[in-house]
Design a protein around this motif. Structure first.
Motif, PDB file in Angstrom:
ATOM      1  N   GLU A 153       0.576  -1.302   0.098  1.00 23.64           N
ATOM      2  CA  GLU A 153      -0.161   0.018  -0.327  1.00 23.64           C
ATOM      3  C   GLU A 153       1.069   0.888   0.409  1.00 23.64           C
ATOM      4  N   THR A 154       2.365   1.348   0.308  1.00 21.88           N
ATOM      5  CA  THR A 154       2.831   2.346   0.931  1.00 21.88           C
ATOM      6  C   THR A 154       4.429   1.744  -0.132  1.00 21.88           C
ATOM      7  N   ALA A 155       4.571   1.565  -1.046  1.00 24.70           N
ATOM      8  CA  ALA A 155       5.327   1.083  -2.264  1.00 24.70           C
ATOM      9  C   ALA A 155       5.958   2.463  -3.028  1.00 24.70           C
ATOM     10  N   HIS A 156       4.618   3.952  -3.011  1.00 23.70           N
ATOM     11  CA  HIS A 156       5.307   4.863  -3.897  1.00 23.70           C
ATOM     12  C   HIS A 156       5.978   6.088  -3.092  1.00 23.70           C
ATOM     13  N   ASP A 157       5.896   5.469  -1.957  1.00 22.28           N
ATOM     14  CA  ASP A 157       5.966   7.555  -0.857  1.00 22.28           C
ATOM     15  C   ASP A 157       6.834   7.018   0.394  1.00 22.28           C
ATOM     16  N   ALA A 158       7.815   7.012   0.319  1.00 27.81           N
ATOM     17  CA  ALA A 158       8.262   6.949   1.529  1.00 27.81           C
ATOM     18  C   ALA A 158       7.914   7.898   3.062  1.00 27.81           C
ATOM     19  N   GLY A 159       7.410   8.826   2.573  1.00 33.62           N
ATOM     20  CA  GLY A 159       6.484   8.875   3.556  1.00 33.62           C
ATOM     21  C   GLY A 159       5.450   8.124   4.571  1.00 33.62           C
ATOM     22  N   ALA A 160       5.140   7.535   3.287  1.00 34.78           N
ATOM     23  CA  ALA A 160       3.634   7.171   3.637  1.00 34.78           C
ATOM     24  C   ALA A 160       4.273   5.244   4.278  1.00 34.78           C
ATOM     25  N   ARG A 161       5.730   4.834   3.290  1.00 30.57           N
ATOM     26  CA  ARG A 161       5.817   3.559   4.461  1.00 30.57           C
ATOM     27  C   ARG A 161       6.187   3.855   5.809  1.00 30.57           C
ATOM     28  N   LEU A 162       6.492   5.249   5.872  1.00 35.16           N
ATOM     29  CA  LEU A 162       7.338   5.639   7.515  1.00 35.16           C
ATOM     30  C   LEU A 162       6.459   5.836   8.584  1.00 35.16           C
ATOM     31  N   ALA A 163       5.496   6.716   7.731  1.00 38.36           N
ATOM     32  CA  ALA A 163       3.986   6.436   9.279  1.00 38.36           C
ATOM     33  C   ALA A 163       3.301   4.727   8.876  1.00 38.36           C
ATOM     34  N   VAL A 164       3.350   4.075   8.216  1.00 40.57           N
ATOM     35  CA  VAL A 164       2.295   3.059   8.450  1.00 40.57           C
ATOM     36  C   VAL A 164       3.705   1.607   9.008  1.00 40.57           C
ATOM     37  N   VAL A 165       4.722   1.606   8.596  1.00 45.75           N
ATOM     38  CA  VAL A 165       5.178   0.833   8.378  1.00 45.75           C
ATOM     39  C   VAL A 165       6.412   0.440  10.258  1.00 45.75           C
ATOM     40  N   PRO A 166       6.953   1.304  10.010  1.00 47.50           N
ATOM     41  CA  PRO A 166       7.530   1.581  12.481  1.00 47.50           C
ATOM     42  C   PRO A 166       6.636   2.322  12.676  1.00 47.50           C
ATOM     43  N   MET A 167       5.869   3.378  12.626  1.00 43.56           N
ATOM     44  CA  MET A 167       5.149   4.011  13.001  1.00 43.56           C
ATOM     45  C   MET A 167       4.147   3.812  13.933  1.00 43.56           C
ATOM     46  N   VAL A 168       3.092   3.029  12.339  1.00 39.94           N
ATOM     47  CA  VAL A 168       1.750   2.076  13.080  1.00 39.94           C
ATOM     48  C   VAL A 168       2.552   0.932  13.693  1.00 39.94           C
ATOM     49  N   LEU A 169       3.446  -0.106  12.325  1.00 37.77           N
ATOM     50  CA  LEU A 169       2.612  -2.030  12.980  1.00 37.77           C
ATOM     51  C   LEU A 169       4.336  -1.818  14.221  1.00 37.77           C
ATOM     52  N   GLU A 170       5.185  -1.137  13.691  1.00 33.91           N
ATOM     53  CA  GLU A 170       6.344  -1.305  14.828  1.00 33.91           C
ATOM     54  C   GLU A 170       5.578  -0.961  16.138  1.00 33.91           C
ATOM     55  N   ALA A 171       5.278   0.532  16.087  1.00 30.42           N
ATOM     56  CA  ALA A 171       4.820   1.019  17.320  1.00 30.42           C
ATOM     57  C   ALA A 171       4.041  -0.159  18.512  1.00 30.42           C
ATOM     58  N   ARG A 172       3.050  -1.144  17.399  1.00 27.20           N
ATOM     59  CA  ARG A 172       2.173  -0.961  17.916  1.00 27.20           C
ATOM     60  C   ARG A 172       2.869  -2.819  18.852  1.00 27.20           C
TER      61      ARG A 172
END
Length: 264
Positions: A153-172
């Motif tokens: 879902e976030t393959a084309h935007d570094a900001g979106a990838r950072l927002a979702v993967v480290p900052m949502v999923l890893e934060a979980r």
């Protein structure tokens, strides 16, 4: 002899399905990069999906068998198996973020997320070894494909990838690991508890890398980090942010309460 580019080495690692070979290749790639053997050139594209073990039964999140909470052997195996899967996919997530966005984001970003990849490879190896003491191995149970979905879902935007993967999923992970740790400790599994303590410490650093690079990216583009994060999460994250939150670990990782309190 031509030195290989970093992106080629990353692509090769992503396309290794064998779990042990992926771990070894990831460790070697990180070491080679640190020793200057891989040039930070991004000349190849990343695959849409990494290779995973051939025997892995990957299901949509909704079709996963429910996991019991008790201390039975079966429940313990299910818990450690799900942790193994999270860490295994995390290796690919860390490699992919470098291979996909490293050229745009620069040397500190590359170094930080290669360090994350090496950590995840180590976590996976520790958990696999622990699973073996329970008579099980990664691939014995079905796993869900939700984590990689977030990457796609976030393959084309570094900001979106950072927002979702480290900052949502890893934060979980910061939120749920302490309870898991208590449960494992209560089962008298001191080796398992030590592994989870190690992982929790490392994950704080990983989330911190995510939030600091997100912050820098926002500032470089004249965006307010907190507002931009909320917009990206709303747009790209399918799940919901649900409490309880581990506020102290999140704060240590550069995620203050203002970020997620209003979104939850």
């Amino acid at each position: 002899m031509h030195s290989m580019t970093l992106s080629q080495a990353i692509r090769d690692a992503l396309l290794i399905g064998d779990k042990r070979a992926k771990v070894m290749k990831t460790r070697r790639l990180v070491r080679d990069y640190r020793l200057g053997r891989l040039t930070p050139v991004f000349d190849v594209t990343m695959p849409d999906h990494p290779a995973w073990p051939g025997n892995l039964d990957v299901r949509p999140p909704g079709q996963m068998p429910k996991r019991g909470r008790g201390g039975s052997e079966r429940n313990r195996i299910a818990l450690w198996h799900s942790l193994a899967h999270i860490e295994f996919v995390a290796i690919d997530l860390a490699l992919d973020i470098v291979g996909r966005f490293g050229g745009q984001m620069g040397p500190d970003f590359i170094a930080d997320f290669l360090a994350v990849a090496a950590d995840e490879a180590m976590h996976f190896a520790l958990i696999e070894r622990h699973l073996a003491t329970l008579g099980a191995t990664y691939g014995d149970l079905p796993v869900h494909g939700g984590l990689w979905q977030a990457a796609q879902e976030t393959a084309h935007d570094a900001g979106a990838r950072l927002a979702v993967v480290p900052m949502v999923l890893e934060a979980r992970g910061l939120d749920v690991t302490p309870a898991t740790l208590e449960r494992v400790r209560a089962q008298g599994d001191s080796r398992g508890a030590a592994i989870l303590e190690r992982i929790l410490d490392d994950e704080i650093r990983h989330v911190s890398a995510g939030s600091s690079h997100f912050d820098a990216l926002c500032r470089a583009n004249g965006k307010v980090p907190e507002k931009h994060w909320k917009m990206l999460v709303k747009r790209h994250f399918r799940g919901s942010l649900k409490p309880p939150f581990n506020d102290s670990a999140r704060l240590a990782a550069g995620l203050p309460r203002e970020f997620y309190a209003g979104v939850a």
